[in-house]
Every structure is written in structure tokens, then in C-alpha cells.
Motif scaffolding. Structure first.
Motif, short mmCIF file in Angstrom:
data_model
loop_
_atom_site.label_atom_id
_atom_site.label_comp_id
_atom_site.label_asym_id
_atom_site.label_seq_id
_atom_site.Cartn_x
_atom_site.Cartn_y
_atom_site.Cartn_z
N UNK A 61 36.77 -41.57 -29.09
CA UNK A 61 36.87 -43.01 -29.34
C UNK A 61 36.51 -43.85 -28.14
N UNK A 62 36.86 -43.37 -26.94
CA UNK A 62 36.49 -44.11 -25.73
C UNK A 62 34.97 -44.21 -25.60
N UNK A 63 34.29 -43.11 -25.89
CA UNK A 63 32.84 -43.12 -25.84
C UNK A 63 32.22 -44.03 -26.88
N UNK A 64 32.81 -44.04 -28.07
CA UNK A 64 32.32 -44.90 -29.15
C UNK A 64 32.41 -46.37 -28.73
N UNK A 65 33.53 -46.75 -28.14
CA UNK A 65 33.73 -48.16 -27.76
C UNK A 65 32.73 -48.59 -26.70
N UNK A 66 32.48 -47.73 -25.72
CA UNK A 66 31.53 -48.08 -24.65
C UNK A 66 30.11 -48.19 -25.19
N UNK A 67 29.71 -47.25 -26.05
CA UNK A 67 28.36 -47.32 -26.64
C UNK A 67 28.22 -48.54 -27.53
N UNK A 68 29.28 -48.90 -28.24
CA UNK A 68 29.25 -50.10 -29.06
C UNK A 68 28.97 -51.33 -28.20
N UNK A 69 29.63 -51.40 -27.04
CA UNK A 69 29.44 -52.55 -26.16
C UNK A 69 27.99 -52.68 -25.70
N UNK A 70 27.40 -51.59 -25.25
CA UNK A 70 26.04 -51.65 -24.70
C UNK A 70 24.97 -51.73 -25.79
N UNK A 71 25.04 -50.81 -26.75
CA UNK A 71 23.93 -50.64 -27.70
C UNK A 71 24.05 -51.56 -28.91
#
Length: 340
Positions: A61-71
Motif C-alpha cells: 500500500x505504501x508503494x501504491x500511494x507513492x506511485x499514485x502521487x507521481x504517475x
């Protein structure tokens, strides 16, 4: 500047009307299930889920949130505020990046002020706590380490014993402070995600490439829901606040379907490529990107890997596994950005 058919106020696509209506309920099921399942599995006896699954979901989930922010937020914001439909003034400065930066500092200052205010209230009671007590895996916990031990500066074997009722009152205030800090963290994370979810719901309702976008958004919202739900599941709240995690998961679940429903209602006039829509979407995406960047990099990664005693003392294999789960979540969401 593009022609009026792309930059005007005309309506969106009207193809596949039945499927667009069905999308409201299909996305509702995917989003709500993704966000609610980790919460119910952790906080109730409805599901028996191994701890390893929760660890995977948490780091994923942490990875999902960061990718959501950038991409899924910052990149579209750059396109929207750089649209040829806007006046030349919008092309002269990277407004999307500036708004994201502004959002990061606003969230930081709000959280810092709230944290200092809460700390001063505890100090008035003769209590302090570890400011890096994030071993719980929950964002913005700002509470004591596992076990909830309080640190009393004047506590020694010869100190006068405090009566039980005063002790209980002090501990209740500590719990209320920790609960308030975690709820603020939930609000910050949810605010950024909900704005994004509402906008993609509006876009899906009127987008001409509906079929491809529909499939991608189902996966997108489900994975993002798992990311949100896994963080909500790890909140350590008093029993009277247990409803907060469930309510936050449900709120996430209904936001994109609500956006789709609104988009269907205004499809004859709403054009996501219009000047007004580009500005509104670009500004909101930029602000949301800043919120999720702060939450993902500071509240999740830093507090999970740097200030978390479990990870600090864990084996290299455990740390490598956690990082792999996070990178897997980032990679999946980044890949979905190829289509949406």
C-alpha cells in the motif's frame, strides 16, 4: 490554442450508456472491497488472515500511494495546466509543481502545529512521549512505541504515588491525543486520495475511450483501496474510535462511483478537455499530489523504515521483503499509469 471542439464547453462522450451506469456499481464494489477488507480482517473476527498477508498489504500500500502521487496525479496535473487550451500565461511557469510544493509545506506546517499543541498539553500533565514512536505501522501515529509506555521525567522509586483516578485520567488524555493525531493523519491521506478518486470518476463517465479506461480504473481503485485499507487497519485507536477506520474505508469506496454518477448527470455539458475543467483538475491534482507525496515519503516510508524499531532490528531478509513489497506496489500502479 486547440480548436473549440477540444477546448470548448461541449459535452463528453455518450457511447455505452448502460455500461457507464453499471460502472457506478462495479467500481463501488471494487473500491469498497479493496479498502474495507483489510480493516474488517484486522478489527473483526469475520476473516482469519495471516499476519504475513497484512505485512504484504501494508508495504504494498505504501508503494501504491507513492506511485499514485507521481504517475496518477502529478503527471496529469502537468499536462492539464500545460494544456494548449489555456492562455499563454499558464505556459510560462510550472504551476503544477509549485502547487504540489505548496501543498507539501502546508500539510507539514499543519501537522507540526497540531503535534506541538498536543505535546504541550501532555507536558502540562507531566507526560512526554517518543516523537518517533511509529512502530505501529500507521501513518501519522505520533504516539508511543508498541505497548503504549509513557515517559515521565520525574518518575523514580521515591516519588510520591499518584492516585489511580488521576493516573487513569492522564492515560485517557494520552490515548485521546494519540487518537487525534492518527485521525488527522487519516484525514490528510484521505483528502488527497478522495479528490483524485472524484476526478477520475468524472473523467470515466464522459471519456470516449471508455472500455479501456473502465478496466484500468477497476484495478486502479481496487489496488489503491488495498493501500488505503491496509493503513487504516493498522490504526491503534481506543475502542470508541474504531468506527473511524471503517467510515474512512467506506468514504473511499463511494467517492469514485459518486464522481461517475455526477459525470453521467452533467455529460451533456461537462468536457474534461475544456479550459475550465483543465484548470480545476490541474489545480486539484497538483494539491493532491503534494498531499500524497508528503504522506507517502514522510509518514509511510520514513516512519516505517527509519523510525520503526521492528524494522531497525529486523533481519536483512525481512527488510528486503518489505522493500520488495513496496516496490511491487509502486510498479503495479506505475504500470497502470500507461492507460489511466
Amino acid at each position: 490554442m486547440s480548436d473549440s471542439s477540444n477546448c470548448g464547453s461541449g459535452g463528453g462522450a455518450t457511447t455505452y450508456p448502460q455500461l457507464r451506469i453499471a460502472a457506478v456499481f462495479i467500481v463501488l464494489i471494487g473500491s469498497t472491497s479493496g479498502a474495507l477488507f483489510p480493516v474488517l480482517a484486522k478489527r473483526t473476527n469475520l476473516f482469519r488472515v495471516p499476519g504475513a498477508v497484512f505485512d504484504f498489504a501494508k508495504f504494498f500500500g505504501s508503494g501504491v500511494i507513492i506511485a499514485t502521487a507521481f504517475i496518477h496525479l502529478l503527471s496529469p496535473a502537468l499536462d492539464e495546466l500545460g494544456s494548449p487550451c489555456l492562455s499563454p500565461a499558464w505556459q510560462q511557469y510550472p504551476y503544477a509543481l509549485a502547487l504540489a510544493m505548496l501543498s507539501i509545506f502546508v500539510i507539514f506546517i499543519v501537522e507540526l502545529v497540531a503535534f506541538r499543541w498536543g505535546t504541550s498539553k501532555l507536558a502540562a500533565l507531566g507526560m512526554t512521549h517518543d516523537p518517533h514512536g511509529h512502530g505501529l505501522g500507521a501513518h501519522a501515529a505520533h504516539g508511543p512505541e508498541r505497548g503504549g509506555s509513557l515517559i515521565r521525567p520525574d518518575d523514580d522509586s521515591n516519588s510520591e504515588k499518584i492516585s489511580d483516578d488521576i493516573e487513569t485520567a492522564h492515560e485517557d488524555k494520552q490515548m485521546d491525543f494519540n487518537a487525534a493525531a492518527q485521525i488527522i493523519g487519516v484525514f490528510i491521506l484521505e483528502f488527497g486520495v478522495l479528490l483524485h478518486s472524484l476526478l477520475i470518476g468524472l473523467t470515466l463517465a464522459v471519456n470516449p475511450d471508455f472500455k479501456v479506461l473502465f478496466v484500468v480504473i477497476i484495478f486502479h481503485q481496487t489496488f489503491e483501496g488495498l493501500g488505503i485499507g491496509s493503513r487504516l487497519a493498522y490504526l491503534r485507536l481506543p475502542k470508541r474510535y474504531n468506527y473511524v477506520a471503517i467510515l474512512a474505508a467506506l468514504l473511499y469506496g463511494i467517492t469514485t462511483p459518486l464522481g461517475i454518477a455526477v459525470g453521467l448527470g452533467v455529460k451533456s455539458t461537462y468536457n474534461p478537455g475544456s479550459t475550465t475543467a483543465s484548470i480545476v483538475s490541474g489545480v486539484l491534482d497538483s494539491l493532491s499530489a503534494g498531499i500524497l507525496l508528503y504522506t507517502g515519503l514522510v509518514e509511510l516510508i520514513a516512519h516505517e523504515f527509519i523510525f520503526n524499531k521492528e524494522i531497525i532490528n529486523a533481519s536483512n531478509g525481512r527488510v528486503a521483503y518489505a522493500i520488495s513489497c513496496m516496490l511491487f506496489g509502486t510498479g503495479i500502479m506505475a504500470l497502470l499509469g500507461r492507460w489511466a
